[in-house]
Write a protein that holds these residues in place. Sequence first.
Motif, PDB file in Angstrom:
ATOM      1  N   ILE A  94       0.956  -1.122  -0.146  1.00 24.30           N
ATOM      2  CA  ILE A  94       0.014   0.190  -0.144  1.00 24.30           C
ATOM      3  C   ILE A  94       0.838   1.331   0.066  1.00 24.30           C
ATOM      4  CG2 ILE A  94      -1.569   1.356   1.332  1.00 24.30           C
ATOM      5  CD1 ILE A  94      -2.793  -1.546   2.408  1.00 24.30           C
ATOM      6  N   ASP A  95       1.896   1.269   0.899  1.00 27.71           N
ATOM      7  CA  ASP A  95       2.792   2.363   1.122  1.00 27.71           C
ATOM      8  C   ASP A  95       3.424   2.809  -0.266  1.00 27.71           C
ATOM      9  OD1 ASP A  95       1.551   2.638   3.574  1.00 27.71           O
ATOM     10  OD2 ASP A  95       3.419   1.841   4.720  1.00 27.71           O
ATOM     11  N   ALA A  96       3.920   1.769  -0.938  1.00 28.58           N
ATOM     12  CA  ALA A  96       4.609   1.918  -1.996  1.00 28.58           C
ATOM     13  C   ALA A  96       3.941   1.902  -3.337  1.00 28.58           C
ATOM     14  CB  ALA A  96       6.021   0.687  -2.189  1.00 28.58           C
ATOM     15  N   HIS A  97       2.752   2.054  -3.159  1.00 33.36           N
ATOM     16  CA  HIS A  97       1.692   2.103  -4.469  1.00 33.36           C
ATOM     17  C   HIS A  97       2.138   1.042  -5.283  1.00 33.36           C
ATOM     18  CE1 HIS A  97       0.869   5.893  -3.032  1.00 33.36           C
ATOM     19  NE2 HIS A  97       2.257   6.306  -2.883  1.00 33.36           N
ATOM     20  N   ALA A  98       2.296  -0.309  -4.842  1.00 37.84           N
ATOM     21  CA  ALA A  98       2.619  -1.508  -5.654  1.00 37.84           C
ATOM     22  C   ALA A  98       1.136  -2.198  -5.852  1.00 37.84           C
ATOM     23  CB  ALA A  98       3.225  -2.303  -4.749  1.00 37.84           C
ATOM     24  N   VAL A  99       0.047  -1.573  -5.753  1.00 37.96           N
ATOM     25  CA  VAL A  99      -1.081  -2.257  -6.149  1.00 37.96           C
ATOM     26  C   VAL A  99      -1.809  -1.611  -7.130  1.00 37.96           C
ATOM     27  CG1 VAL A  99      -3.459  -3.075  -5.260  1.00 37.96           C
ATOM     28  CG2 VAL A  99      -1.376  -3.213  -4.038  1.00 37.96           C
ATOM     29  N   GLN A 100      -2.403  -1.864  -8.295  1.00 38.73           N
ATOM     30  CA  GLN A 100      -3.081  -1.167  -9.311  1.00 38.73           C
ATOM     31  C   GLN A 100      -4.522  -2.019  -9.393  1.00 38.73           C
ATOM     32  OE1 GLN A 100      -1.050   0.498 -12.583  1.00 38.73           O
ATOM     33  NE2 GLN A 100      -2.844   1.252 -13.418  1.00 38.73           N
ATOM     34  N   CYS A 101      -4.419  -2.766 -10.387  1.00 38.18           N
ATOM     35  CA  CYS A 101      -5.769  -3.478 -10.589  1.00 38.18           C
ATOM     36  C   CYS A 101      -6.125  -4.539  -9.461  1.00 38.18           C
ATOM     37  CB  CYS A 101      -6.193  -4.128 -11.618  1.00 38.18           C
ATOM     38  SG  CYS A 101      -5.220  -6.068 -11.922  1.00 38.18           S
TER      39      CYS A 101
END
Length: 164
Positions: A94-101
């Motif tokens: 979450i913190d590293a913005h590693a989730v998109q879809c």
Amino acid sequence: MYQVAIKMILNGQPWAGEVPAGATLLEVLRDQLGLMGTKHGCGIGECGACTVLLNGKAVNSCLVLAPQADGAEILTVEGLSRNGQLDILQQAFIDAHAVQCGYCTPGMLMSAKALLMENPHPTRDDIRRAISGNLCRCTGYEAIIDAIELAARRMEGEENLCKS
């Protein structure tokens, strides 16, 4: 269909039941046990969306027959969080913005978990190798690698706190 009795430790809890002899672990997890976090992707072990830990090793659950899990310890993405707290890896994603879809995320998390259990100080190359069986069509991998590095650093910080 012929049923087979199996026992396993699933996400830290004992489980016993009957499964169809020809069912994959993925089918049992999703269809019989309602653990929908493990995704059905390609069904032939190419995409890693169905990755779970079997006795601490990352496996494609679409390639494991459920009876082969008899006596094993299985960890799915549902078993990562504890007492309502996200696992360090989940928070790092979450913190590293590693989730998109998000479709590949459970498999990525489980491959990363296996890596960090075996190697708590991975290099970026170690991380790339560990997730090489997981396909992502959205984030381009760099944010995912950053997240796994972040989780490793945070785990080390916790280790240092525990030692002092």
